[in-house]
Design a protein around this motif. Structure first.
Motif, short mmCIF file in Angstrom:
data_model
loop_
_atom_site.label_atom_id
_atom_site.label_comp_id
_atom_site.label_asym_id
_atom_site.label_seq_id
_atom_site.Cartn_x
_atom_site.Cartn_y
_atom_site.Cartn_z
N SER A 71 11.73 0.67 15.35
CA SER A 71 11.50 2.04 15.82
C SER A 71 12.67 2.97 15.50
CB SER A 71 11.21 2.05 17.33
OG SER A 71 12.31 1.51 18.04
N PHE A 75 10.08 6.23 9.68
CA PHE A 75 8.66 5.94 9.87
C PHE A 75 8.60 4.63 10.67
CE2 PHE A 75 4.33 4.71 8.55
CZ PHE A 75 3.69 5.90 8.79
N TYR A 77 7.92 1.28 12.92
CA TYR A 77 6.87 0.27 12.90
C TYR A 77 7.33 -0.98 13.64
CZ TYR A 77 9.58 -1.82 9.06
OH TYR A 77 10.57 -2.37 8.29
N GLU A 79 6.82 -5.25 13.34
CA GLU A 79 6.43 -6.26 12.37
C GLU A 79 6.22 -7.59 13.09
OE1 GLU A 79 7.83 -7.49 7.92
OE2 GLU A 79 9.39 -6.97 9.35
N ILE A 104 1.66 -5.68 10.60
CA ILE A 104 2.63 -4.60 10.78
C ILE A 104 1.88 -3.44 11.44
CG2 ILE A 104 2.28 -3.70 8.44
CD1 ILE A 104 5.34 -3.16 8.41
N SER A 105 2.48 -2.90 12.49
CA SER A 105 1.85 -1.84 13.27
C SER A 105 2.69 -0.57 13.15
CB SER A 105 1.74 -2.27 14.74
OG SER A 105 1.24 -1.22 15.52
N TYR A 106 2.07 0.49 12.65
CA TYR A 106 2.77 1.76 12.44
C TYR A 106 2.55 2.68 13.63
CZ TYR A 106 3.06 -0.01 7.71
OH TYR A 106 3.32 -0.80 6.61
N SER A 107 3.64 3.09 14.26
CA SER A 107 3.57 3.90 15.48
C SER A 107 2.99 5.29 15.25
CB SER A 107 4.95 4.04 16.11
OG SER A 107 5.51 2.79 16.36
N LYS A 108 3.42 5.94 14.18
CA LYS A 108 2.99 7.33 13.95
C LYS A 108 1.51 7.45 13.60
CE LYS A 108 7.35 9.48 12.75
NZ LYS A 108 8.13 10.23 11.76
N THR A 109 0.96 6.45 12.90
CA THR A 109 -0.43 6.53 12.47
C THR A 109 -1.37 5.70 13.34
OG1 THR A 109 -0.11 4.68 10.94
CG2 THR A 109 0.22 6.92 10.06
N ASP A 113 -1.87 -3.15 10.20
CA ASP A 113 -2.20 -3.75 8.91
C ASP A 113 -2.13 -5.26 9.07
OD1 ASP A 113 -2.36 -4.63 6.30
OD2 ASP A 113 -0.65 -3.48 5.58
N TYR A 134 -7.51 -3.56 8.25
CA TYR A 134 -6.77 -2.54 8.98
C TYR A 134 -7.49 -2.27 10.30
CZ TYR A 134 -4.54 -1.62 4.50
OH TYR A 134 -3.86 -1.75 3.32
#
Length: 184
Positions: A71, A75, A77, A79, A104-109, A113, A134
């Motif tokens: 974080s 960008f 994320y 993992e 992998i997890s993206y916080s902003k979006t 994945d 996804y």
């Protein structure tokens, strides 16, 4: 002559002083990063168990042996290097399961994945396999454009893509091939 030397010294001191004032900047963010390598996570968690709830009811349960928190990146994320298991619970509290070797997890979006031997087992026994899926947490949607295999009873459907809501009630295999039963 002394007047000229004083003038030069005064100019040199003025230039140095002005340079010092303009070279100073607010580098608090840089100071925070001291001791933290750019390639290292800011935190690690073992035996990670996260529950998403809606109105006091668990809707998603995320389990993983290791979670790495990045974080601190531009960008951010998370993992999951040793795999992930996701349990989805529908309104009747019936459980569907998603398992993957890596995630992998993206916080902003709000996108997760899932990669490597991804297997989705629905509450009614249907099984979907793919190399990558996804999951959009915001839209509660599962999708991929890679080859998939969907097994439902005796039917085996192959395709090049998949779309579904999180309860798998609106599932669609794209570019379908395979063996499946057709009613006349």
């Amino acid at each position: 002559m002394k007047q000229i030397i004083k003038y030069y010294i005064l100019n040199i001191v003025t230039v140095i002083t002005v340079t010092m004032f303009f070279s100073c900047n607010d580098n608090y963010k840089e100071v925070q990063k001291i001791g933290v390598s750019e390639n290292e996570p800011i935190g690690e968690a073992e035996n990670f168990n996260l529950k998403y709830t809606d109105s006091g009811r668990v809707t998603i349960n995320l389990l993983s042996p290791i979670r790495l928190d990045f974080s601190n990146r531009d960008f951010p994320y998370d993992e999951f290097t040793k795999g992930i298991t996701l349990y989805f619970y529908n309104e009747d509290n019936k459980k569907s399961t998603v398992v993957a070797d890596y995630a992998i997890s993206y916080s902003k979006t709000n996108i997760i994945d899932l990669q490597g031997n991804v297997v989705v087992t629905t509450h009614d026994g249907n099984v979907l396999t793919s190399d990558q899926l996804y999951f959009d947490r915001r839209k509660e949607w599962i999708f991929t454009n890679l080859p998939v295999t969907f097994k439902s009873g005796q039917d085996i459907i192959h395709g090049n893509g998949f779309d579904s809501n999180r309860n798998f009630t609106n599932a669609e295999v794209l570019e379908v091939t395979g063996i499946f039963t057709v009613e006349e």
